[in-house]
Design a protein around this motif. Structure first.
Motif, PDB file in Angstrom:
ATOM      1  N   GLN A  29       0.984  -1.063  -0.312  1.00  0.00           N
ATOM      2  CA  GLN A  29       0.016   0.059  -0.040  1.00  0.00           C
ATOM      3  C   GLN A  29       1.034   1.379  -0.329  1.00  0.00           C
ATOM      4  OE1 GLN A  29      -2.482  -0.421   3.510  1.00  0.00           O
ATOM      5  NE2 GLN A  29      -3.883  -1.893   2.451  1.00  0.00           N
ATOM      6  N   LEU A  30       2.019   1.323   0.152  1.00  0.00           N
ATOM      7  CA  LEU A  30       2.743   2.209   0.004  1.00  0.00           C
ATOM      8  C   LEU A  30       2.895   3.314  -1.549  1.00  0.00           C
ATOM      9  CD1 LEU A  30       6.085   1.005   1.901  1.00  0.00           C
ATOM     10  CD2 LEU A  30       3.886   2.375   3.204  1.00  0.00           C
ATOM     11  N   PRO A  31       3.088   4.108  -1.453  1.00  0.00           N
ATOM     12  CA  PRO A  31       3.202   5.026  -2.416  1.00  0.00           C
ATOM     13  C   PRO A  31       4.610   5.395  -3.289  1.00  0.00           C
ATOM     14  CG  PRO A  31       2.238   6.926  -0.884  1.00  0.00           C
ATOM     15  CD  PRO A  31       2.322   5.295  -0.291  1.00  0.00           C
ATOM     16  N   GLY A  32       4.160   4.895  -4.658  1.00  0.00           N
ATOM     17  CA  GLY A  32       4.964   5.183  -5.657  1.00  0.00           C
ATOM     18  C   GLY A  32       5.184   3.898  -6.390  1.00  0.00           C
ATOM     19  N   THR A  33       6.057   3.470  -7.753  1.00  0.00           N
ATOM     20  CA  THR A  33       5.854   2.787  -7.921  1.00  0.00           C
ATOM     21  C   THR A  33       7.230   2.248  -8.999  1.00  0.00           C
ATOM     22  OG1 THR A  33       4.901   3.298 -10.061  1.00  0.00           O
ATOM     23  CG2 THR A  33       3.741   1.918  -8.785  1.00  0.00           C
ATOM     24  N   TRP A  34       7.829   0.919  -9.533  1.00  0.00           N
ATOM     25  CA  TRP A  34      10.027   1.081  -9.484  1.00  0.00           C
ATOM     26  C   TRP A  34       8.999   0.186 -11.469  1.00  0.00           C
ATOM     27  CZ3 TRP A  34      13.921   2.727  -7.346  1.00  0.00           C
ATOM     28  CH2 TRP A  34      13.898   3.499  -5.828  1.00  0.00           C
ATOM     29  N   GLU A  35      10.253   0.526 -12.037  1.00  0.00           N
ATOM     30  CA  GLU A  35      10.246  -0.151 -12.884  1.00  0.00           C
ATOM     31  C   GLU A  35      11.739  -0.137 -13.565  1.00  0.00           C
ATOM     32  OE1 GLU A  35       8.681   1.979 -16.891  1.00  0.00           O
ATOM     33  OE2 GLU A  35       8.424   3.815 -15.125  1.00  0.00           O
ATOM     34  N   LEU A  36      12.280  -0.726 -14.145  1.00  0.00           N
ATOM     35  CA  LEU A  36      13.647  -1.470 -15.097  1.00  0.00           C
ATOM     36  C   LEU A  36      13.825  -0.778 -16.316  1.00  0.00           C
ATOM     37  CD1 LEU A  36      16.172  -2.532 -14.343  1.00  0.00           C
ATOM     38  CD2 LEU A  36      15.634  -4.634 -15.710  1.00  0.00           C
ATOM     39  N   VAL A  37      14.209   0.260 -15.929  1.00  0.00           N
ATOM     40  CA  VAL A  37      14.661   0.765 -17.778  1.00  0.00           C
ATOM     41  C   VAL A  37      15.846   0.438 -18.893  1.00  0.00           C
ATOM     42  CG1 VAL A  37      14.737   3.563 -18.813  1.00  0.00           C
ATOM     43  CG2 VAL A  37      13.859   3.380 -16.360  1.00  0.00           C
ATOM     44  N   VAL A  38      16.742   0.243 -17.822  1.00  0.00           N
ATOM     45  CA  VAL A  38      17.911  -0.444 -19.178  1.00  0.00           C
ATOM     46  C   VAL A  38      17.831  -1.716 -17.907  1.00  0.00           C
ATOM     47  CG1 VAL A  38      19.959   0.153 -19.791  1.00  0.00           C
ATOM     48  CG2 VAL A  38      17.811   1.801 -20.038  1.00  0.00           C
ATOM     49  N   GLU A  39      18.466  -2.692 -18.061  1.00  0.00           N
ATOM     50  CA  GLU A  39      19.140  -3.782 -17.852  1.00  0.00           C
ATOM     51  C   GLU A  39      20.389  -3.458 -17.339  1.00  0.00           C
ATOM     52  OE1 GLU A  39      19.370  -6.950 -15.476  1.00  0.00           O
ATOM     53  OE2 GLU A  39      17.988  -6.281 -16.802  1.00  0.00           O
ATOM     54  N   PRO A 360      12.319   5.167  -0.265  1.00  0.00           N
ATOM     55  CA  PRO A 360      12.179   6.450  -0.216  1.00  0.00           C
ATOM     56  C   PRO A 360      11.560   6.836   0.782  1.00  0.00           C
ATOM     57  CG  PRO A 360      11.891   4.739  -2.376  1.00  0.00           C
ATOM     58  CD  PRO A 360      11.529   4.344  -1.543  1.00  0.00           C
ATOM     59  N   VAL A 361      11.878   8.071   1.025  1.00  0.00           N
ATOM     60  CA  VAL A 361      10.593   9.409   1.667  1.00  0.00           C
ATOM     61  C   VAL A 361      10.705  10.465   0.930  1.00  0.00           C
ATOM     62  CG1 VAL A 361      10.995  10.801   3.622  1.00  0.00           C
ATOM     63  CG2 VAL A 361      12.364   8.607   3.293  1.00  0.00           C
ATOM     64  N   LEU A 362       9.176  10.949   0.919  1.00  0.00           N
ATOM     65  CA  LEU A 362       9.158  12.051   0.211  1.00  0.00           C
ATOM     66  C   LEU A 362       8.505  13.337   1.620  1.00  0.00           C
ATOM     67  CD1 LEU A 362       7.540  13.482  -2.523  1.00  0.00           C
ATOM     68  CD2 LEU A 362       5.072  12.870  -1.115  1.00  0.00           C
ATOM     69  N   PHE A 373       6.986  13.570   6.283  1.00  0.00           N
ATOM     70  CA  PHE A 373       7.698  12.907   5.540  1.00  0.00           C
ATOM     71  C   PHE A 373       6.517  11.940   5.706  1.00  0.00           C
ATOM     72  CE2 PHE A 373      11.148  15.211   8.235  1.00  0.00           C
ATOM     73  CZ  PHE A 373      12.421  15.102   6.633  1.00  0.00           C
ATOM     74  N   MET A 374       6.717  11.277   4.121  1.00  0.00           N
ATOM     75  CA  MET A 374       6.063   9.704   4.028  1.00  0.00           C
ATOM     76  C   MET A 374       6.945   8.988   3.382  1.00  0.00           C
ATOM     77  SD  MET A 374       2.473  10.044   0.925  1.00  0.00           S
ATOM     78  CE  MET A 374       1.833  11.219   1.862  1.00  0.00           C
ATOM     79  N   THR A 375       6.861   7.914   4.098  1.00  0.00           N
ATOM     80  CA  THR A 375       8.029   6.717   3.585  1.00  0.00           C
ATOM     81  C   THR A 375       7.292   6.231   2.029  1.00  0.00           C
ATOM     82  OG1 THR A 375       8.379   6.118   6.143  1.00  0.00           O
ATOM     83  CG2 THR A 375       8.684   4.784   4.477  1.00  0.00           C
ATOM     84  N   LEU A 376       7.631   5.905   1.528  1.00  0.00           N
ATOM     85  CA  LEU A 376       7.534   5.073  -0.093  1.00  0.00           C
ATOM     86  C   LEU A 376       7.664   3.818  -0.042  1.00  0.00           C
ATOM     87  CD1 LEU A 376       7.787   8.805  -2.156  1.00  0.00           C
ATOM     88  CD2 LEU A 376       6.180   7.753  -0.652  1.00  0.00           C
ATOM     89  N   ASN A 377       7.269   3.070  -0.824  1.00  0.00           N
ATOM     90  CA  ASN A 377       7.867   2.344  -1.554  1.00  0.00           C
ATOM     91  C   ASN A 377       8.863   1.374  -1.880  1.00  0.00           C
ATOM     92  OD1 ASN A 377       6.626  -0.696  -2.783  1.00  0.00           O
ATOM     93  ND2 ASN A 377       6.062  -0.029  -4.379  1.00  0.00           N
TER      94      ASN A 377
END
Length: 540
Positions: A29-39, A360-362, A373-377
């Motif tokens: 439920q933590l905000p934010g998403t990750w993606e792989l851009v370049v292997e 990460p932290v917002l 401060f908000m803790t993120l994904n």
């Protein structure tokens, strides 16, 4: 007793499972998403900058040994003084095309280890200093369209007056660049070079300690035209035209913050009449961790915040959710600050940190003290020493690098990292897509204090003010983004027209002290959701 032990064991297992379930739900439920851009980018980026052509320059040392990207045939570098490769056919800089995520090798000749950089008003990336044969070098990268060919240029007829290793660059209102400090360089100088060369800056010598905690000083251009310069645990207001320290700020509690103690700093968004500027300095290692090479000494999570333009300026203290060294502070288009990358123990330096900080932290500057401060994904890739983070025009944040070893090294706990990732803050979540504005018309150039219009479309009707904000493209290295700033423009209410667009009246920054000349990402921000940016050039 055996029965008691049985029930106790069941209780412990049940409690542990419940904690795992709660943690799993919370993580999801933590905000934010990750993606792989370049292997595999081929290099680990120690220095990263985003160009106006939506390409990204990634740059490492030249004396790092074999990278994982070859130079084009005939472009090998020959250096008889290189301790690793006398004939080096490996790339140590590459260019990432954000449209295709393709990587192109670039040729860099002199050593860029722990160097500095800044974009010039015409969009050219100026790169200065480094180690060994690069310590007095000026270099330029003039970006081009992704399907064209551009490369690094070593300037041959000018050089730095003093060797600069671990220095900081900042573009100035007159379009020149000031270069501050460096190892054994307690001075400043300029590009284009000024008569007399380097100018002694005693403050840097005064704050130097036996850990050298005055390296990569935090330099922020304030809207009054002076520089806020922070090193170790102290800051001054510096008039670089007169070479005079205008004032000394109170020391910041918590010990040293600069390299090698690995804190970070950002200037919050400039707003309103552009007369007030607030600086934030966060994180760092415990004093002595660098000297003792202590990888397990916990980092601290304290942050200091100061309104640097107030005559009675004092530090306001608060704590991040995590102790952190080597965190990158990225100004988002909304005016919030993303704190990402780094470790929770140790210090900067080769193989001198542990316990990566994956969350990460917002930082939300408009919230009350204690609620900012908000803790993120969390991510999954440790980004330790020599990693970077940069805002992209589409609102994502690009993460690259991490090489906590003297050469490329794999098969260890914290290997040399060749993957490039992107983090999408919560404002890019699918449930906010209907709020995301699309810029349809923007000017190519902005002149100071002039009025102009931008046009946007938005899927849902606009409610309230749509912000129009300018974000610089900084040079990110060693947990500090040189030249980073966000400027919130004065705007009128968004007015719908017959074509289904909204017209927003804007006023350009009043002067170059608020926004030095150069290229900026122009974002429209609707209810906290930014558009994809358009590049505009701010000119006198």
């Amino acid at each position: 007793m055996e029965g008691s032990n049985f029930f106790f064991s069941v209780y412990v297992v049940s409690f542990a499972l419940s904690i795992i379930q709660i943690t799993g739900v919370a993580r999801g439920q933590l905000p934010g998403t990750w993606e792989l851009v370049v292997e595999n980018a081929g290099i680990a980026s120690m220095h990263t900058a985003v160009t106006r052509f939506n390409t990204v320059v990634l740059l490492d040392r030249t004396n790092i040994g074999p990278s994982r990207k070859m130079l084009p045939k005939g472009h090998c570098r020959r250096d008889p003084t290189d301790m690793v490769l006398k004939r080096d056919c490996y790339a140590h800089s590459v260019l990432l095309d954000l449209r295709t995520n393709q990587i192109r090798p670039l040729t860099i000749l002199t050593d860029t280890w722990c160097s500095s950089g800044q974009f010039l008003p015409d969009g050219t990336l100026l790169q200065t200093g480094g180690d060994r044969d690069g310590v007095q070098k000026f270099r330029k990268f003039t970006p081009c369209e992704p399907d064209s060919v551009c490369d690094w240029e070593e300037l041959k007829h000018i050089e730095l007056s003093q060797g600069r290793w671990y220095a900081t660059n900042q573009i100035l209102p007159d379009a020149s660049v000031i270069i501050v400090g460096g190892r054994a360089a307690n001075s400043i100088e300029f590009y284009p070079p000024k008569p007399g060369g380097a100018v002694h800056f005693p403050f840097l010598a005064e704050v130097e300690d036996n850990q050298m905690d005055n390296l990569y000083p935090y330099v922020h251009l304030l809207p009054d035209g002076n520089l806020f310069i922070f090193a170790n645990n102290k800051a001054v207001l510096y008039d670089y035209n007169k070479n005079v320290v205008v004032r000394n700020y109170p020391p910041l509690d918590g010990g040293p913050r600069n390299y090698p103690s690995g804190g970070s700093s950002a200037m919050l968004a400039l707003v309103g009449d552009f007369e007030e500027a607030t600086i934030v300095v966060c994180g760092g290692a415990q004093y002595g961790a660098f000297i003792e090479r202590s990888v397990d000494t916990p980092a601290h999570g304290s942050c200091g915040r100061i309104v640097a333009t107030r005559p009675d300026a004092v530090w306001e203290m608060e704590d991040m959710p995590f102790g952190r060294i080597m965190g990158d502070m990225v100004m988002l288009p909304t005016g919030e600050v993303l704190i990402i990358n780094g470790a929770q123990a140790g210090t900067q330096g080769f193989e001198m940190a542990s316990n990566p900080c994956l969350h990460p932290v917002l930082y939300r500057p408009d919230q009350p003290l204690g609620l900012r401060f908000m803790t993120l994904n969390p991510g999954t890739v440790p980004r330790m020493y020599h990693s970077t983070a940069n805002l992209l025009p589409d609102g994502r944040v690009l993460m690259s690098g991490s090489n906590p070893h003297i050469f490329y090294k794999f098969g260890v706990d914290f290997p040399t990292e060749l993957r490039i990732e992107a983090f999408s803050p919560e404002y890019l979540a699918a449930d906010r897509a209907n709020l995301r504005p699309v810029l349809t018309e923007t000017p190519e150039f902005l002149r100071y204090a002039t009025s102009f219009d931008v046009f946007v479309t938005v899927p849902l009707p606009v409610v309230g003010i749509v912000e129009v904000n300018l974000a610089s493209a900084p040079f990110a290295t060693h947990s500090f983004s040189q030249g980073q700033r966000l400027v919130k423009l004065g705007v009128t209410s968004a007015l719908p027209d017959s074509a289904g667009k909204y017209k927003i009246g804007c006023t350009a920054p009043p002067h170059a002290r608020a926004a030095p000349p150069g290229y900026y990402m122009l974002f429209a921000v609707n209810q906290g959701v930014p558009s994809v940016a358009k590049w505009v050039q701010v000119i006198p």
